[in-house]
Design a protein around this motif. Sequence first.
Motif, PDB file in Angstrom:
ATOM      1  N   UNK A 104     -10.688  -1.266  17.792  1.00 54.91           N
ATOM      2  CA  UNK A 104     -11.510  -0.551  18.769  1.00 54.91           C
ATOM      3  C   UNK A 104     -11.201   0.939  18.797  1.00 54.91           C
ATOM      4  N   UNK A 105     -10.008   1.329  18.310  1.00 58.03           N
ATOM      5  CA  UNK A 105      -9.609   2.720  18.464  1.00 58.03           C
ATOM      6  C   UNK A 105      -9.184   3.405  17.171  1.00 58.03           C
ATOM      7  N   UNK A 106      -9.067   2.661  16.075  1.00 58.23           N
ATOM      8  CA  UNK A 106      -8.729   3.282  14.791  1.00 58.23           C
ATOM      9  C   UNK A 106      -9.740   2.847  13.736  1.00 58.23           C
ATOM     10  N   UNK A 107      -9.821   3.630  12.652  1.00 58.03           N
ATOM     11  CA  UNK A 107     -10.774   3.309  11.593  1.00 58.03           C
ATOM     12  C   UNK A 107     -10.248   3.803  10.255  1.00 58.03           C
ATOM     13  N   UNK A 108     -10.664   3.113   9.198  1.00 59.55           N
ATOM     14  CA  UNK A 108     -10.418   3.590   7.841  1.00 59.55           C
ATOM     15  C   UNK A 108     -11.523   4.581   7.503  1.00 59.55           C
ATOM     16  N   UNK A 109     -11.133   5.790   7.076  1.00 64.28           N
ATOM     17  CA  UNK A 109     -12.156   6.796   6.781  1.00 64.28           C
ATOM     18  C   UNK A 109     -12.295   7.069   5.282  1.00 64.28           C
ATOM     19  N   UNK A 110     -11.355   6.586   4.474  1.00 65.14           N
ATOM     20  CA  UNK A 110     -11.498   6.711   3.020  1.00 65.14           C
ATOM     21  C   UNK A 110     -10.432   5.870   2.334  1.00 65.14           C
ATOM     22  N   UNK A 111     -10.628   5.670   1.029  1.00 65.78           N
ATOM     23  CA  UNK A 111      -9.643   4.976   0.199  1.00 65.78           C
ATOM     24  C   UNK A 111      -8.975   6.010  -0.690  1.00 65.78           C
ATOM     25  N   UNK A 112      -7.655   6.071  -0.591  1.00 61.76           N
ATOM     26  CA  UNK A 112      -6.896   7.042  -1.384  1.00 61.76           C
ATOM     27  C   UNK A 112      -6.846   6.617  -2.846  1.00 61.76           C
ATOM     28  N   UNK A 113      -6.447   5.367  -3.089  1.00 58.98           N
ATOM     29  CA  UNK A 113      -6.487   4.772  -4.421  1.00 58.98           C
ATOM     30  C   UNK A 113      -6.511   3.257  -4.250  1.00 58.98           C
ATOM     31  N   UNK A 114      -7.021   2.556  -5.263  1.00 55.82           N
ATOM     32  CA  UNK A 114      -7.288   1.129  -5.075  1.00 55.82           C
ATOM     33  C   UNK A 114      -6.606   0.229  -6.101  1.00 55.82           C
ATOM     34  N   UNK A 115      -5.615   0.772  -6.812  1.00 58.53           N
ATOM     35  CA  UNK A 115      -4.964  -0.048  -7.841  1.00 58.53           C
ATOM     36  C   UNK A 115      -3.477  -0.227  -7.566  1.00 58.53           C
ATOM     37  N   UNK A 116      -3.124  -0.212  -6.284  1.00 60.31           N
ATOM     38  CA  UNK A 116      -1.724  -0.430  -5.922  1.00 60.31           C
ATOM     39  C   UNK A 116      -1.383  -1.914  -6.009  1.00 60.31           C
ATOM     40  N   UNK A 117      -0.101  -2.191  -6.075  1.00 60.31           N
ATOM     41  CA  UNK A 117       0.347  -3.576  -6.167  1.00 60.31           C
ATOM     42  C   UNK A 117       1.704  -3.682  -5.509  1.00 60.31           C
ATOM     43  N   UNK A 118       2.035  -4.854  -5.042  1.00 60.11           N
ATOM     44  CA  UNK A 118       3.335  -5.074  -4.411  1.00 60.11           C
ATOM     45  C   UNK A 118       3.684  -6.548  -4.499  1.00 60.11           C
ATOM     46  N   UNK A 119       4.949  -6.836  -4.275  1.00 61.34           N
ATOM     47  CA  UNK A 119       5.390  -8.227  -4.302  1.00 61.34           C
ATOM     48  C   UNK A 119       6.831  -8.362  -4.750  1.00 61.34           C
ATOM     49  N   UNK A 120       7.172  -9.539  -5.236  1.00 59.02           N
ATOM     50  CA  UNK A 120       8.514  -9.794  -5.737  1.00 59.02           C
ATOM     51  C   UNK A 120       8.701  -9.086  -7.080  1.00 59.02           C
ATOM     52  N   UNK A 121       9.811  -8.395  -7.224  1.00 58.74           N
ATOM     53  CA  UNK A 121      10.084  -7.616  -8.431  1.00 58.74           C
ATOM     54  C   UNK A 121      11.380  -8.089  -9.075  1.00 58.74           C
ATOM     55  N   UNK A 122      11.367  -8.137 -10.391  1.00 60.59           N
ATOM     56  CA  UNK A 122      12.577  -8.440 -11.167  1.00 60.59           C
ATOM     57  C   UNK A 122      12.620  -7.487 -12.360  1.00 60.59           C
TER      58      UNK A 122
END
Length: 294
Positions: A104-122
């Motif tokens: 109700x009070x915040x919004x996404x106004x743009x996408x900085x980049x769309x190829x990020x990734x995260x998770x378990x790393x080894x």
Amino acid sequence: MKKTLFILITILVSIAMYGCSSNGDSEDTGDEDKPTLSFGVTNWTSTIPPTKIASKILEDMGYKVKETNADAGSVYTGLANGDLDIFMDSWYPAQRQYIEKYSDSIESISVSYDDANSGMVVPKYMEDINDVADLKGNEDIVNNEMFAIGAGDPAMQDMKKVIDFYNLDIEMTNSSEAAMLAAAEGKMEEEEPVLFYGWRPHSMFDKYDLKILSNKKATAEKGLFDKSTIHIIANKGLEEKAPKAYKFLSNWSISMEDMEEMIAKIDNGKDPDDVTQAWIDNHQDKIDKMKNGK
């Protein structure tokens, strides 16, 4: 006499019209009328470059800028109640619960980049571990432990769901980003098996040969740790408060490759202001497009 009176009246009407026009758009009257814009800043390395770059450009546009350091939850709360205006590093879907909670009070106004990734790393020398499912029955090779960031981070709540989904006998050791990386680096320096949380963009991938484990089953069935998009989040009052800043940020974009390059330089001891200013100096055409519309 009549001609002189007519000229005086014309001048007065013109001044009055100019005053009305100026009051209708305070951002066009001079830098002193532009509001102060507040950025929320987490301690993630990925937050620093975009925040610094946007702050410098907005200052050049005549705004005063201030930064408030806080954890992710406090940043979103600040955005929701209007204490903060902008957050440059919102991860979706990892932080979706905040976006949904405060929609109700915040919004996404743009996408900085769309190829990020995260998770378990080894490390890549753990050749037999490539998907999270490969850890099942092999948890002892990492001492049944995963080094992770703060327990309050939304991503850690999803990570716990991943561990439960695969029924892994693994406990998360939560700490700061710096402490997590120090623990993981200690293991990698001895080429020992280690499991920890990671994300791109980040300098860890520049410093070490790492891989983010695929997560095929949990991603397909639960949507956990799918590829991420990084959003610019703002308080919904920003457009009215600072329309030119809003327009600029609505057109914002930056590549993940540029992000990782800057993060690596900063982690190697270069001044963040110098690193981000160099990016600005080399991307003036892009910046002009962001200011004026794509």
